[in-house]
Design an enzyme around this catalytic site. Structure first.
Site, mmCIF file in Angstrom:
data_model
loop_
_atom_site.group_PDB
_atom_site.id
_atom_site.type_symbol
_atom_site.label_atom_id
_atom_site.label_comp_id
_atom_site.label_asym_id
_atom_site.label_seq_id
_atom_site.Cartn_x
_atom_site.Cartn_y
_atom_site.Cartn_z
ATOM 1 N N ARG A 27 0.808 -1.227 0.000
ATOM 2 C CA ARG A 27 0.000 0.000 0.000
ATOM 3 C C ARG A 27 0.837 1.271 0.000
ATOM 4 O O ARG A 27 0.316 2.358 -0.271
ATOM 5 C CB ARG A 27 -0.953 -0.009 1.201
ATOM 6 C CG ARG A 27 -2.178 -0.891 0.980
ATOM 7 C CD ARG A 27 -3.118 -0.820 2.156
ATOM 8 N NE ARG A 27 -2.663 -1.618 3.273
ATOM 9 C CZ ARG A 27 -3.177 -1.573 4.501
ATOM 10 N NH1 ARG A 27 -4.155 -0.717 4.772
ATOM 11 N NH2 ARG A 27 -2.717 -2.351 5.453
ATOM 12 N N TYR A 361 29.279 31.675 -0.361
ATOM 13 C CA TYR A 361 29.464 30.228 -0.278
ATOM 14 C C TYR A 361 30.815 29.941 0.358
ATOM 15 O O TYR A 361 31.864 30.404 -0.127
ATOM 16 C CB TYR A 361 29.412 29.564 -1.654
ATOM 17 C CG TYR A 361 29.818 28.106 -1.603
ATOM 18 C CD1 TYR A 361 28.977 27.163 -1.001
ATOM 19 C CD2 TYR A 361 31.052 27.683 -2.071
ATOM 20 C CE1 TYR A 361 29.354 25.833 -0.906
ATOM 21 C CE2 TYR A 361 31.439 26.355 -1.991
ATOM 22 C CZ TYR A 361 30.592 25.433 -1.405
ATOM 23 O OH TYR A 361 30.968 24.126 -1.302
#
Length: 469
Positions: A27, A361
């Protein structure tokens, strides 16, 4: 509480844990085995094993089937000592336990049967269940169901002991009216359990070998069985994606509440998502829409502002992160440091009081205490094949739009001018400037504009002639 109120065991016996994790989980409609679907960043199976580990088990067995290799690896990541047993055919829960027979044979202690898709049973509940074995040969974990539905029913006798368990598909109308339900979890003397399992048949609606049948068999021998009750939420099993989402929501609500009661401020708690191992200190403040993936700890007094994502990171005392910041694995943010909007930190350390406030960064780097990284600073750490490190000394100032081509170092209290590309080491207290000289050509701007406009006009005329305008 226990339906039979057994006294706590004064001389606890060794425990062997068997976790049933062989089901495919049809399921779920997924290539991933059901027990590996995560809740709070950890597979369901991992939650079950972690709870079992609190009992200090002498033996741990995991019964696998669908996706056996992946499930076994996930079990080993939580409990390396776990033994893996394959159930090649799924013929019921009793059949699954017998697949791990070797883990129980010759074991002078109790066997505890758990399920890989039932991740919420608490350590305290498991301890009560094992303790109940003091006054019963088998102790079963049960709960009062709001909607009993498909659950097996616990049928008690006049003395409050467990008489039998009836599966819903095999129950009478009177038995279906019972609200006391079976979780499937039980504890029993290991030798007794093995002997009873060998007698279990498959004469039922499903044609399967039910673990629950051992209760009736034990009672037939005059053995005592009891039920230990817990909250229904602890027994929640997960069979599809809707139930997985509900389980996640329940886990998050509980974790947020525990964090806030422990001294954390959340301005919009329903938007904060924690991981199973998130550690938050006192007086931490968390803004809206913050996500903690696994491996994050935040020290006292730190602030995580809105729309941040943290994973595998350590945030120091009094640091400020965000808004809109991303801390990736290996990020180490020192006490009082600042990580601002649209800044990404990966495998890098910012020293105490260091600042990277905008559009930056920092990867594979060491940034010293008090250093300042201007907007647009980038550590160029990857050459397409290998990663390289950047080191920035204490008190250094890195100007706006600086690119540092690793491996490279900038010394303590050095100054890097705006727009510089650093390709060589900068000594302590030096000034580094690396720019192409600016050249102004009189009238060239006007001529360039005219050329570009004429080119565009010609293109538009051609498109109109081709019917594309």
């Amino acid at each position: 509480m226990s339906a039979s109120s057994p006294a706590p065991r004064s001389d606890p016996r060794p425990v062997a844990v068997i976790v049933l994790a062989a089901g495919k989980g049809t399921r779920m409609r997924s290539a991933l085995p059901k027990v590996l679907h995560p809740i709070a960043g950890r597979p369901m199976l991992g939650h079950a094993l972690a709870a079992a580990a609190t009992l200090g088990p002498r033996r741990v067995a995991v019964v696998v089937g669908h996706g056996a290799e992946a499930v076994g690896a996930a079990a080993g990541a939580v409990l390396p000592e776990a033994r893996i047993f394959l159930q090649s055919e799924q013929k019921g829960t009793a059949h699954a336990v017998l697949a791990a027979r070797a883990a129980l044979e010759g074991f002078a202690g109790d066997a505890l049967i758990l399920y890989g898709d039932t991740p919420f049973i608490s350590a305290a509940t498991l301890a009560r269940l094992v303790a109940a074995r003091a006054d019963a040969d088998i102790a079963v974990l049960g709960f009062e169901a709001e909607e009993p539905g498909r659950y097996g029913r616990l049928v008690m006798d006049a003395d409050g002991m467990l008489d039998r368990i009836v599966e819903a598909k095999d129950a009478t109308e009177a038995e279906l009216a019972i609200r006391l339900c079976n979780s499937g979890v039980l504890a029993a003397d290991a030798a007794t359990l093995l002997r009873l399992l060998d007698r279990v048949g498959c004469d039922n609606a499903q044609g399967e070998f039910y673990l629950t049948d051992v209760i009736g068999l034990a009672r037939g021998e005059g053995r005592a069985c009891c039920a230990v009750l817990c909250d229904e939420a602890e027994t929640m099993g997960i069979n599809d994606r809707a139930e997985l989402a509900r389980a996640e929501a329940l886990w998050q609500a509980r974790a947020r509440r525990e964090a806030m009661l422990g001294g954390v401020t959340m301005t919009a708690p329903e938007t904060v998502f924690l991981a199973w191992d998130t550690v938050l200190g006192r007086d931490v403040t968390i803004g809206p829409n913050v996500v903690f993936a696994p491996g994050v700890s935040v020290a006292d007094g730190a602030e995580i502002r809105a729309f941040c994502h943290l994973e595998g990171a350590v945030v120091g005392e009094g640091a400020i992160v965000g808004p809109f910041a991303r801390l990736r694995p290996g990020a180490r943010i020192g006490a009082g440091a600042h990580v601002g909007n649209f800044v990404e930190i990966k495998n890098a350390s910012l020293g105490a009081g260091a600042k990277a406030n905008h559009l930056t960064y920092v990867g594979d780097a060491l940034v010293g205490a008090g250093a300042n990284l201007g907007a647009g600073t980038i550590t160029c750490n990857y050459d397409g094949f290998d990663k390289h490190r950047t080191e920035i000394g204490e008190g250094a100032f890195i100007g706006v739009n600086t690119a540092l081509i690793a491996p490279v170092s900038v010394g303590a209290n050095a100054y890097v001018a705006t727009g510089t590309v650093i390709t060589r080491d900068v000594p302590d207290e030096a000034l580094a400037i690396a720019r192409v000289p600016q050249e102004n050509r009189e009238g060239s701007g006007r001529r360039l504009r005219q050329t570009l406009k004429a080119r565009k006009d010609a293109r538009n005329r051609k498109n109109a002639g081709d019917g594309k305008a």
